[in-house]
Design an enzyme around this catalytic site. Structure first.
Site, short mmCIF file in Angstrom:
data_model
loop_
_atom_site.label_atom_id
_atom_site.label_comp_id
_atom_site.label_asym_id
_atom_site.label_seq_id
_atom_site.Cartn_x
_atom_site.Cartn_y
_atom_site.Cartn_z
N ASP A 33 40.16 43.44 48.53
CA ASP A 33 40.06 44.33 47.37
C ASP A 33 40.37 43.52 46.11
OD1 ASP A 33 39.92 46.45 45.67
OD2 ASP A 33 41.56 47.59 46.55
N ASP A 34 39.37 43.33 45.25
CA ASP A 34 39.51 42.62 43.98
C ASP A 34 39.70 41.11 44.14
OD1 ASP A 34 39.34 45.11 42.87
OD2 ASP A 34 41.31 45.11 41.93
N CYS A 72 35.45 49.52 43.24
CA CYS A 72 35.81 49.69 44.65
C CYS A 72 34.96 50.67 45.46
CB CYS A 72 37.27 50.12 44.75
SG CYS A 72 38.44 49.09 43.87
N ARG A 76 32.08 49.92 48.61
CA ARG A 76 32.38 50.26 50.00
C ARG A 76 31.35 51.23 50.57
NH1 ARG A 76 38.05 48.88 50.65
NH2 ARG A 76 38.51 47.68 48.79
N LYS A 125 42.32 49.98 53.40
CA LYS A 125 41.96 50.86 52.29
C LYS A 125 40.60 51.50 52.53
CE LYS A 125 40.51 50.62 47.47
NZ LYS A 125 40.47 49.83 46.24
N HIS A 127 39.01 54.63 50.64
CA HIS A 127 38.53 54.87 49.28
C HIS A 127 37.11 55.45 49.21
CE1 HIS A 127 39.49 53.42 44.93
NE2 HIS A 127 39.49 54.74 45.07
N SER A 150 43.18 53.20 46.49
CA SER A 150 43.83 52.02 45.92
C SER A 150 45.34 52.19 45.88
CB SER A 150 43.30 51.76 44.50
OG SER A 150 41.93 51.45 44.52
N HIS A 204 44.39 43.72 45.25
CA HIS A 204 44.48 44.75 44.21
C HIS A 204 45.95 44.88 43.78
CE1 HIS A 204 44.17 48.66 42.23
NE2 HIS A 204 42.86 48.63 42.37
N ASP A 256 35.16 43.46 47.77
CA ASP A 256 34.39 44.60 47.26
C ASP A 256 33.83 44.37 45.85
OD1 ASP A 256 36.84 44.71 46.00
OD2 ASP A 256 37.19 46.84 46.39
N ASN A 257 34.54 43.60 45.04
CA ASN A 257 34.10 43.33 43.66
C ASN A 257 34.92 42.17 43.12
OD1 ASN A 257 35.70 46.34 43.46
ND2 ASN A 257 36.64 44.62 42.38
N LYS A 272 35.88 42.18 37.29
CA LYS A 272 35.73 43.53 37.82
C LYS A 272 35.29 44.50 36.71
CE LYS A 272 38.47 47.20 40.04
NZ LYS A 272 39.78 47.53 40.66
#
Length: 457
Positions: A33-34, A72, A76, A125, A127, A150, A204, A256-257, A272
């Site tokens: 994540d991130d 996010c 996903r 996660k 989300h 998150s 994240h 994810d990003n 992001k």
């Protein structure tokens, strides 16, 4: 040995090899994540990631792998459906109080694999919706363990299946607990095919690392967190090896990003929540011992949406009723091709189309009137068609610094035409947002450009 015995033995050997070849692989997808494009050692980072570096050396590393969105939830949704997030009801980040989630009409990758006889589990996660009907156990997963959104959202509950087991999850022990859950699932599932989806909570913010890793990297707490995620990947790979599953398990890793407040997009522009490459392009590593040739780097274009059709073909699952936007990239993974021709990848920010990428050509066609994470100006945040579209050749200009639209009008026109054709098949909110952006003018002296309206074609 008699001829008859020899032939019988040979036939048995052939049959055994046929059965082995026909056996579908286990699938593991590990998602950060991130995490930024430049946050792994094998992508140029100073952060120590020996396990992921070794995974890349033992498999394949992509340099042009794009998530389908710079935030996010939409990214996903694209991974699990193989479709643009603006098609599947997730154009934005979801929050704990939201009553909706990934459209219940959509088929997830877990749905298709479960129907094919796979054991399925999601750890980490989620989300894609907090109400029970949107949680993993309602979307094709046999079991779930993790924070459903998150870790900066409240309440930061830890869930097992659908039950809250902790009101406030301990971030310092989270990566370790996720890893232990993954190891147990692999051990229990080794007798048959399984799908493990492991979307880590980190890096994240707020960041958390165990005592074993805290303060140990040279890149602060962010580096500590990434190094612990790398350790986790190593533990998963060791569990496969210990159980003799290396040669029958496809393991994939991505994010994810792009990075948020910390982390590195490498030499890419943006972070992001931007549709520059730094917000969209991610690390992607895949390993399948004996099936994916080791030590390769792929520069061909690929997308998060490609995971669904690729896995679906490898595992001989039935195709979902709705058409996929992703393509089968097994020829890239296996080394049969260096690139695959495909329709342009569309870059959305919410419902708003911002860019389109056709192989190494990227056309910026619209932009919001304020930067991400800044207050909206008077009148609100809106998307505006650029007076002149910007064209970048990502093969020579990966950080999108030099607009070459004037030198390549034919390329610009071709991508503009494809944008109009493709948008006709998107839901009404996408088409409405595109039409509104064309009608909106920065000032009376600025042209809105000439992009065909999907509704009028």
């Amino acid at each position: 040995m008699t001829r008859r015995t020899f032939l019988t033995t040979a036939a048995a050997g052939i049959a055994s090899r046929v059965r082995a070849a026909a056996k579908t692989p286990n699938i593991i997808f590990i998602l950060c994540d991130d995490l930024g494009y430049g946050d792994l050692g094998c992508y140029g980072s100073r952060i120590r990631t020996p396990n992921l570096d070794r995974m890349a050396a033992d498999g394949v590393r992509f340099t042009n792998f794009c998530s389908a969105d710079p935030v996010c939830s939409p990214s996903r949704a694209a991974l699990l459906t193989g479709r643009y997030p603006t098609r599947v009801g997730v154009p934005r980040v979801l929050f704990p109080e939201d009553k909706e989630g990934l459209s219940l009409d959509e088929t997830t990758l877990a749905d298709t694999l479960k129907r094919a006889g796979y054991r399925t589990m999601c750890i980490g996660k989620w989300h894609l919706g907090r109400p029970q009907q949107y949680l993993p156990t309602s979307r094709g997963f046999d079991a779930y363990f993790g924070i459903p959104y998150s870790n900066d959202m409240t309440p930061r509950v830890l869930i097992r299946n659908t039950e809250v087991i902790e009101q406030t999850a301990n971030l310092e022990t989270l990566t370790q607990r996720y890893t232990e859950e993954a190891q147990r699932f692999i051990e229990k599932s080794k007798g048959g095919p399984f799908f493990l989806y492991m979307p880590h909570t980190f890096p994240h913010i707020p960041l958390g690392a165990s005592q074993r890793f805290r303060g140990k990297s040279a890149e602060g707490l962010y580096g500590d967190v990434v190094e612990e995620v790398d350790w986790s990947v190593g533990e998963v790979l060791q569990t496969l090896k210990r159980n003799g599953l290396d040669r029958n398990t496809l393991v994939m890793f991505s994010s994810d990003n792009g990075p948020w407040y910390q982390g590195s997009p490498g030499k890419l522009r943006g972070r992001k929540n931007t549709t520059y490459e730094g917000g969209i392009r991610e690390p992607f590593i895949a390993r399948w011992t004996g099936s994916i040739p080791a030590g390769r780097t792929v520069n061909g274009l690929a997308s998060m949406m490609d995971v669904f059709p690729t896995v679906s073909r490898l595992c001989s699952t039935t195709s979902p009723a709705k058409p996929l936007d992703g393509i089968d990239i097994w020829p890239l993974l296996h080394g049969d091709k260096e690139s695959i021709e495909r329709a342009p990848l569309l870059y959305f920010d919410g419902w708003d189309l911002q860019c389109a990428r056709s192989m190494n050509w990227k056309l910026h066609v619209a932009r919001h009137n304020t930067a991400a994470y800044t207050p909206a100006p008077p009148g609100g945040r809106h998307s505006y068609i650029l007076p002149k579209p910007e064209l970048y050749n990502l093969a020579t200009d990966p950080d999108e610094s030099y607009d070459v639209a004037a030198e390549n009008p034919q390329v610009v026109a071709q991508i503009q035409t494809k944008i109009g054709e493709m948008l006709r098949g998107f839901p009404e909110p996408v088409q409405a947002a595109w039409t509104e952006a064309q009608l909106r003018k920065v000032n009376p002296n600025m042209s809105t450009g000439s992009y065909p309206s999907p509704a009028k074609q």
